[in-house]
Design an enzyme around this catalytic site. Structure first.
Site, PDB file in Angstrom:
ATOM      1  N   TYR A 132     -24.662 -23.746  12.424  1.00  0.00           N
ATOM      2  CA  TYR A 132     -24.755 -22.341  12.013  1.00  0.00           C
ATOM      3  C   TYR A 132     -24.614 -22.199  10.493  1.00  0.00           C
ATOM      4  O   TYR A 132     -24.078 -21.213  10.001  1.00  0.00           O
ATOM      5  CB  TYR A 132     -23.741 -21.488  12.783  1.00  0.00           C
ATOM      6  CG  TYR A 132     -23.872 -21.680  14.282  1.00  0.00           C
ATOM      7  CD1 TYR A 132     -25.010 -21.259  14.943  1.00  0.00           C
ATOM      8  CD2 TYR A 132     -22.889 -22.334  15.022  1.00  0.00           C
ATOM      9  CE1 TYR A 132     -25.173 -21.469  16.308  1.00  0.00           C
ATOM     10  CE2 TYR A 132     -23.040 -22.555  16.389  1.00  0.00           C
ATOM     11  CZ  TYR A 132     -24.181 -22.111  17.026  1.00  0.00           C
ATOM     12  OH  TYR A 132     -24.331 -22.328  18.371  1.00  0.00           O
ATOM     13  N   GLY A 143     -20.338 -24.094  23.914  1.00  0.00           N
ATOM     14  CA  GLY A 143     -19.196 -23.309  23.484  1.00  0.00           C
ATOM     15  C   GLY A 143     -17.934 -24.034  23.092  1.00  0.00           C
ATOM     16  O   GLY A 143     -17.015 -23.410  22.552  1.00  0.00           O
ATOM     17  N   ARG A 146     -21.162 -17.797   7.330  1.00  0.00           N
ATOM     18  CA  ARG A 146     -20.060 -17.728   8.300  1.00  0.00           C
ATOM     19  C   ARG A 146     -18.777 -17.089   7.765  1.00  0.00           C
ATOM     20  O   ARG A 146     -18.167 -16.268   8.458  1.00  0.00           O
ATOM     21  CB  ARG A 146     -19.769 -19.104   8.901  1.00  0.00           C
ATOM     22  CG  ARG A 146     -20.991 -19.729   9.596  1.00  0.00           C
ATOM     23  CD  ARG A 146     -20.653 -20.916  10.480  1.00  0.00           C
ATOM     24  NE  ARG A 146     -19.886 -20.483  11.626  1.00  0.00           N
ATOM     25  CZ  ARG A 146     -18.583 -20.578  11.744  1.00  0.00           C
ATOM     26  NH1 ARG A 146     -17.879 -21.140  10.782  1.00  0.00           N
ATOM     27  NH2 ARG A 146     -17.972 -20.114  12.795  1.00  0.00           N
ATOM     28  N   GLU A 201     -24.910 -27.205  27.241  1.00  0.00           N
ATOM     29  CA  GLU A 201     -25.691 -26.826  26.061  1.00  0.00           C
ATOM     30  C   GLU A 201     -24.834 -26.779  24.804  1.00  0.00           C
ATOM     31  O   GLU A 201     -24.712 -25.734  24.167  1.00  0.00           O
ATOM     32  CB  GLU A 201     -26.302 -25.427  26.261  1.00  0.00           C
ATOM     33  CG  GLU A 201     -27.180 -25.262  27.481  1.00  0.00           C
ATOM     34  CD  GLU A 201     -27.536 -23.793  27.752  1.00  0.00           C
ATOM     35  OE1 GLU A 201     -26.896 -22.889  27.169  1.00  0.00           O
ATOM     36  OE2 GLU A 201     -28.437 -23.565  28.561  1.00  0.00           O
ATOM     37  N   PRO A 202     -24.205 -27.871  24.428  1.00  0.00           N
ATOM     38  CA  PRO A 202     -23.362 -27.825  23.231  1.00  0.00           C
ATOM     39  C   PRO A 202     -24.206 -27.812  21.952  1.00  0.00           C
ATOM     40  O   PRO A 202     -25.223 -28.506  21.867  1.00  0.00           O
ATOM     41  CB  PRO A 202     -22.552 -29.122  23.316  1.00  0.00           C
ATOM     42  CG  PRO A 202     -23.408 -30.060  24.100  1.00  0.00           C
ATOM     43  CD  PRO A 202     -24.233 -29.214  25.045  1.00  0.00           C
ATOM     44  N   GLY A 203     -23.807 -27.012  21.004  1.00  0.00           N
ATOM     45  CA  GLY A 203     -24.465 -26.990  19.700  1.00  0.00           C
ATOM     46  C   GLY A 203     -23.463 -27.330  18.609  1.00  0.00           C
ATOM     47  O   GLY A 203     -23.551 -28.356  17.948  1.00  0.00           O
ATOM     48  N   ARG A 204     -22.469 -26.458  18.487  1.00  0.00           N
ATOM     49  CA  ARG A 204     -21.525 -26.571  17.376  1.00  0.00           C
ATOM     50  C   ARG A 204     -20.801 -27.920  17.355  1.00  0.00           C
ATOM     51  O   ARG A 204     -20.650 -28.525  16.298  1.00  0.00           O
ATOM     52  CB  ARG A 204     -20.494 -25.445  17.468  1.00  0.00           C
ATOM     53  CG  ARG A 204     -19.599 -25.329  16.263  1.00  0.00           C
ATOM     54  CD  ARG A 204     -18.422 -24.384  16.525  1.00  0.00           C
ATOM     55  NE  ARG A 204     -18.809 -23.106  17.053  1.00  0.00           N
ATOM     56  CZ  ARG A 204     -19.055 -22.009  16.310  1.00  0.00           C
ATOM     57  NH1 ARG A 204     -18.927 -22.062  15.006  1.00  0.00           N
ATOM     58  NH2 ARG A 204     -19.400 -20.871  16.882  1.00  0.00           N
ATOM     59  N   CYS A 206     -24.408 -10.739  -5.573  1.00  0.00           N
ATOM     60  CA  CYS A 206     -23.814  -9.522  -6.109  1.00  0.00           C
ATOM     61  C   CYS A 206     -23.172  -8.644  -5.045  1.00  0.00           C
ATOM     62  O   CYS A 206     -23.589  -7.500  -4.836  1.00  0.00           O
ATOM     63  CB  CYS A 206     -24.871  -8.755  -6.871  1.00  0.00           C
ATOM     64  SG  CYS A 206     -25.493  -9.766  -8.205  1.00  0.00           S
ATOM     65  N   GLU A 207     -22.229  -9.194  -4.325  1.00  0.00           N
ATOM     66  CA  GLU A 207     -21.367  -8.356  -3.496  1.00  0.00           C
ATOM     67  C   GLU A 207     -20.055  -9.090  -3.242  1.00  0.00           C
ATOM     68  O   GLU A 207     -20.019 -10.319  -3.232  1.00  0.00           O
ATOM     69  CB  GLU A 207     -22.040  -7.915  -2.193  1.00  0.00           C
ATOM     70  CG  GLU A 207     -22.555  -9.001  -1.296  1.00  0.00           C
ATOM     71  CD  GLU A 207     -23.145  -8.388  -0.013  1.00  0.00           C
ATOM     72  OE1 GLU A 207     -22.361  -7.992   0.847  1.00  0.00           O
ATOM     73  OE2 GLU A 207     -24.380  -8.301   0.089  1.00  0.00           O
TER      74      GLU A 207
HETATM   75  N1  LLP Z   1     -26.032 -21.842  24.972  1.00  0.00           N
HETATM   76  C1  LLP Z   1     -26.218 -20.534  24.734  1.00  0.00           C
HETATM   77  C2  LLP Z   1     -26.911 -19.722  25.746  1.00  0.00           C
HETATM   78  C3  LLP Z   1     -25.746 -19.966  23.528  1.00  0.00           C
HETATM   79  O1  LLP Z   1     -25.931 -18.679  23.306  1.00  0.00           O
HETATM   80  C4  LLP Z   1     -25.092 -20.772  22.578  1.00  0.00           C
HETATM   81  C5  LLP Z   1     -24.594 -20.221  21.332  1.00  0.00           C
HETATM   82  C6  LLP Z   1     -24.942 -22.139  22.871  1.00  0.00           C
HETATM   83  C7  LLP Z   1     -25.412 -22.640  24.080  1.00  0.00           C
HETATM   84  C8  LLP Z   1     -24.275 -23.086  21.939  1.00  0.00           C
HETATM   85  O2  LLP Z   1     -22.934 -22.779  21.750  1.00  0.00           O
HETATM   86  P1  LLP Z   1     -22.013 -23.746  20.874  1.00  0.00           P
HETATM   87  O3  LLP Z   1     -21.845 -25.015  21.660  1.00  0.00           O
HETATM   88  O4  LLP Z   1     -22.713 -23.989  19.593  1.00  0.00           O
HETATM   89  O5  LLP Z   1     -20.764 -22.998  20.711  1.00  0.00           O
HETATM   90  N2  LLP Z   1     -23.440 -18.134  14.637  1.00  0.00           N
HETATM   91  C9  LLP Z   1     -22.160 -18.243  15.315  1.00  0.00           C
HETATM   92  C10 LLP Z   1     -22.279 -18.920  16.658  1.00  0.00           C
HETATM   93  C11 LLP Z   1     -23.259 -18.272  17.595  1.00  0.00           C
HETATM   94  C12 LLP Z   1     -23.378 -18.951  18.932  1.00  0.00           C
HETATM   95  C13 LLP Z   1     -24.506 -18.381  19.709  1.00  0.00           C
HETATM   96  N3  LLP Z   1     -24.755 -18.988  20.978  1.00  0.00           N
HETATM   97  C14 LLP Z   1     -21.186 -18.964  14.409  1.00  0.00           C
HETATM   98  O6  LLP Z   1     -21.552 -19.321  13.280  1.00  0.00           O
HETATM   99  O7  LLP Z   1     -20.028 -19.135  14.760  1.00  0.00           O
END
Ligand code: LLP
Length: 421
Positions: free
Chosen positions: A375, A239, A314, A275-278, A346-347
Site C-alpha cells: 500500500y 488481513g 498511509r 488472500e494475503p497482501g500486506r 503544500c499541506e
Molecule cells: N482480500 C480482500 C478482498 C481485500 O479487500 C484485501 C485488502 C485483501 C485480501 C488483502 O488484505 P491484506 O492481507 O493486505 O491485509 N490501503 C490500506 C489497506 C487496504 C486493504 C484493502 N483490502 C492500508 O494501507 O492500510
C-alpha cells in the site's frame, strides 16, 4: 524478518547498499527484496501444509509486474480487484486458473474479460452482481465459477477505514441471508457455486476475529451442503497484520494463523484459499528518501524530505506509523532528538511523523521508511505534479528498476488542451 539490514554501517537491501541504488536511480524510490517476498509467501504456503490450498497474493498491496511474476513463479495465485489488476496478472504470467476476482463493483466488461482470459473464480458480493455475471457468462456460452462473499458481522479490531466484516460495511452479503442468496445463485444458468468467501479486514493484529469469522463460515458450509450445494472451496481472505513499529509486540505469525484455519475449517475437506497482501509485501519494501533541508521551527525541528504524502499516503490517510531509519548506521549511543518528518507538499497533512526521536541528520542524508512495500507505491499519486517514483527490485547482489521514473515531459504531455483553446 526482512532482508534490509546494516552491513559495515550501511543499510543494504539483501547484498546491495541502498546508497548505491540511490546514486543510480535518484531519490525518492521504492525498493523491494526478492528474498523477503519469497520468504513471506512460503510462510503462508507452509502454514497451510497438509490442507489442499492456494495462497492468492492480494496484488492490490504491491502490484508491480515483477512482484506478481515472482509470485506466479513461486506457485502462488493472485487476488485481483479490477480489470487492470487482472490484465497485469496475466501479463505477469499468472495462469487464469490461479486468479480470483474480488471486489464489490465488478463491471460487466470486467467479467467478460476475465471469463475470456481464464479465471479460477469470481468472489461475488451482491445479488445484482450475481445476476449480471450469470447474464454475461450465459451470453458467452460459459458458466462462471463463483463463491459468494459473506459478511459475518465480526469486528476485526483494526483501523475503521480497513475493517470490512461488520454489517455496516459495504462488503459481502449478510451471512444470515446466505442460504436464500445461494439458492438463487444455484438456479441461475450462468453460475456454478464452488464455495464461500469471507474477508473481514486488513492489518489484524489478533487471531480471535479470524477465528470467529471462520467458525461462522464452517457452520454455513454445513447448512449450504445440507441445502444441496457443493461447497468445496473456502476463500478466507487476507488481513494478517505486520509489525510496523519494531518497538511494539509483534502480531501473530502465519503459522499461528494457519492453526486457526486448521482448527476452524480443516475438518470440512474443502480446498482453502487465502488472500494475503500486506504480510507478503509490507516488510519486503522500503521507501528511500533524501533530506532536502533541516529546518529549525519555533518549537521543533523539521526534517524536510524529498518524499511526500503523494508517494506514501498511509501516515496522512490512516495516521499510520512507519519506522524511519538513516541509511548510514548511527554510531552506538548517539543522542536521538525529536523531529517532525515532513514532505514538500503544500499541506500540513504531508507529515510522516511528529516529534519522532531521530539520530542527527543533515541535508543530503538518505533515510528509509520501513514496512513500505504494501500500500505504498500502489496508492501513490502525482499530487503537486510530482511524477510517480520508481520501483526497484533487489535479488542477492543485483538490482533492477522495475518501474522507471517518468520524465517531466511525459508527465506534462499527458494532459492536452481542448480544440477551442
Ligand atoms: N482480500 C480482500 C478482498 C481485500 O479487500 C484485501 C485488502 C485483501 C485480501 C488483502 O488484505 P491484506 O492481507 O493486505 O491485509 N490501503 C490500506 C489497506 C487496504 C486493504 C484493502 N483490502 C492500508 O494501507 O492500510
Amino acid at each position: 524478518m526482512d532482508h534490509f539490514q546494516y552491513h559495515q554501517g550501511q543499510l543494504q537491501a539483501e547484498e546491495v547498499p541502498i546508497a548505491e541504488i540511490a546514486a543510480a536511480v535518484g531519490t525518492p524510490f521504492y525498493v523491494y527484496s526478492t528474498a523477503t517476498l519469497t520468504r513471506h509467501y512460503r510462510l503462508f504456503d507452509e502454514a497451510l501444509a497438509g490442507m489442499d490450498h492456494l495462497v492468492c497474493y492480494a496484488m492490490k498491496a504491491c502490484g508491480n509486474l515483477a512482484v506478481v511474476a515472482l509470485m506466479a513463479r513461486l506457485g502462488a495465485g493472485v487476488d485481483v480487484v479490477s480489470m487492470g489488476e487482472y490484465l497485469k496478472a496475466r501479463a505477469a504470467g499468472m495462469p487464469g486458473e490461479r486468479i480470483v476476482f474480488s471486489g464489490v463493483g465488478k463491471t460487466r466488461e470486467e467479467m467478460r474479460v476475465a471469463l475470456e482470459g481464464g479465471i479460477r473464480q469470481f468472489n461475488v458480493e451482491s445479488e445484482p452482481e450475481m445476476r449480471a455475471l450469470s447474464e454475461v457468462a450465459s451470453a458467452m456460452g460459459r458458466v462462471a465459477p463463483i463463491t459468494i462473499r459473506v459478511n459475518p458481522d465480526v469486528d476485526a479490531r483494526t483501523h475503521e477505514k480497513i475493517a470490512t466484516g461488520k454489517k455496516e460495511n459495504k462488503f459481502g452479503i449478510p451471512i444470515g441471508r446466505a442460504r436464500e442468496v445461494y439458492a438463487e445463485a444455484a438456479a441461475l444458468p450462468g453460475l456454478e457455486v464452488v464455495g464461500i468467501d469471507v474477508h473481514i479486514g486488513s492489518q489484524l493484529t489478533e487471531l480471535a476475529p479470524f477465528g470467529a469469522a471462520y467458525a461462522k463460515v464452517a457452520e454455513l458450509t454445513g447448512l449450504l451442503r445440507a441445502d444441496g450445494h457443493d461447497i468445496r472451496r473456502l476463500d478466507l481472505g487476507g488481513g494478517l497484520g505486520i509489525p510496523y513499529e519494531r518497538s511494539n509486540s509483534a502480531p501473530p505469525q502465519p503459522v499461528e494463523y494457519g492453526e486457526v484455519i486448521r482448527r476452524s475449517v480443516g475438518h470440512l475437506g474443502c480446498e482453502i484459499e487465502i488472500e494475503p497482501g500486506r504480510l507478503i509485501a509490507g516488510n519486503a519494501g522500503l521507501l528511500v528518501s533524501r533530506v532536502i533541508y533541516v529546518k529549525e521551527g519555533e518549537d521543533r525541528r523539521f526534517l524536510i524530505l524529498d518524499a511526500a504524502m503523494n508517494d506514501l499516503i498511509r501516515p496522512a490517510m490512516y495516521a499510520a506509523h512507519h519506522d524511519v531509519v538513516p541509511v548510514i548506521e548511527p554510531a552506538a549511543g548517539v543522542e536521538q532528538l525529536p523531529a517532525d518528518l515532513v514532505g514538500p507538499v503544500c499541506e500540513t497533512g504531508d507529515t510522516f511523523a511528529r516529534q519522532r526521536p531521530m539520530p542527527p541528520l543533515a541535508e543530503g542524508d538518505l533515510v528509509a521508511f520501513r514496512s513500505a512495500g504494501a500500500y505504498g507505491a500502489v496508492m501513490a499519486s502525482e499530487y503537486n505534479a510530482r511524477p510517480l517514483i520508481p520501483e526497484v527490485l533487489v535479488d542477492g547482489h543485483q538490482f533492477a528498476v522495475i518501474r522507471a521514473r517518468p520524465s517531466y515531459d511525459e508527465m506534462v504531455n499527458r494532459d492536452t488542451l481542448p480544440p477551442w483553446m
